[in-house]
Design a protein around this motif. Sequence first.
Motif, PDB file in Angstrom:
ATOM      1  N   MET A   1       0.857  -1.170   0.000  1.00 54.17           N
ATOM      2  CA  MET A   1       0.000   0.000   0.000  1.00 54.17           C
ATOM      3  C   MET A   1       0.903   1.233   0.000  1.00 54.17           C
ATOM      4  O   MET A   1       1.813   1.349   0.803  1.00 54.17           O
ATOM      5  N   SER A   2       0.621   2.162  -0.885  1.00 58.77           N
ATOM      6  CA  SER A   2       1.415   3.392  -0.972  1.00 58.77           C
ATOM      7  C   SER A   2       1.092   4.301   0.217  1.00 58.77           C
ATOM      8  O   SER A   2       0.101   4.123   0.909  1.00 58.77           O
ATOM      9  N   ASN A   4       0.087   7.364   0.089  1.00 59.09           N
ATOM     10  CA  ASN A   4      -1.175   8.060  -0.165  1.00 59.09           C
ATOM     11  C   ASN A   4      -2.369   7.160   0.137  1.00 59.09           C
ATOM     12  O   ASN A   4      -3.343   7.604   0.746  1.00 59.09           O
ATOM     13  N   GLU A   5      -2.301   5.908  -0.288  1.00 60.63           N
ATOM     14  CA  GLU A   5      -3.392   4.965  -0.015  1.00 60.63           C
ATOM     15  C   GLU A   5      -3.559   4.766   1.494  1.00 60.63           C
ATOM     16  O   GLU A   5      -4.687   4.726   1.994  1.00 60.63           O
ATOM     17  N   GLN A   6      -2.454   4.674   2.202  1.00 60.65           N
ATOM     18  CA  GLN A   6      -2.518   4.489   3.651  1.00 60.65           C
ATOM     19  C   GLN A   6      -3.135   5.708   4.330  1.00 60.65           C
ATOM     20  O   GLN A   6      -3.903   5.581   5.276  1.00 60.65           O
ATOM     21  N   VAL A   8      -5.383   7.690   2.954  1.00 60.29           N
ATOM     22  CA  VAL A   8      -6.815   7.642   2.653  1.00 60.29           C
ATOM     23  C   VAL A   8      -7.514   6.682   3.607  1.00 60.29           C
ATOM     24  O   VAL A   8      -8.551   7.006   4.192  1.00 60.29           O
ATOM     25  N   LEU A  68     -11.301   1.644   1.948  1.00 53.56           N
ATOM     26  CA  LEU A  68     -10.092   1.658   1.122  1.00 53.56           C
ATOM     27  C   LEU A  68     -10.041   2.833   0.157  1.00 53.56           C
ATOM     28  O   LEU A  68      -9.055   3.022  -0.549  1.00 53.56           O
ATOM     29  N   GLY A  69     -11.114   3.616   0.101  1.00 51.67           N
ATOM     30  CA  GLY A  69     -11.144   4.766  -0.796  1.00 51.67           C
ATOM     31  C   GLY A  69     -11.524   4.410  -2.218  1.00 51.67           C
ATOM     32  O   GLY A  69     -11.366   5.221  -3.121  1.00 51.67           O
ATOM     33  N   GLU A  70     -12.024   3.203  -2.425  1.00 50.31           N
ATOM     34  CA  GLU A  70     -12.399   2.752  -3.766  1.00 50.31           C
ATOM     35  C   GLU A  70     -13.859   3.020  -4.080  1.00 50.31           C
ATOM     36  O   GLU A  70     -14.273   2.940  -5.218  1.00 50.31           O
TER      37      GLU A  70
END
Length: 122
Positions: A1-2, A4-6, A8, A68-70
Amino acid sequence: MSDNEQRVVAARLREARESLGLTQGEVSGALQIPRTSVHAIEVGKRGVSALELRRLARLYRRRVEWLLGEDEAPVAAADGALYRATQDLSADDKEQVLRFAQFLAAGSVPRGARPGSGGKRP
């Protein structure tokens, strides 16, 4: 997980917890992890395992995809307000609220007849 993803995921987890009026201590008890771990997850310093994410989604009544921001589908603000308004009720009162909600969801009251719906009562 990047990174930025973390960030989010961390922000969404905190938002979901706060919308329900839960403390980090309450979440740590429900997940059986230290409160410091909940804090670290929410500030993006600690990743969250798949099992923890699934448990958090259940606890927060959110879809894993949203956490997860998806999934950008908005969560009704009233959901958190309803939870906060009923959390201190007795078990019997909560059961009555639940039965009333099920009654409304079943469509037993015509939509136009509900107060605040703008429709006329029969």
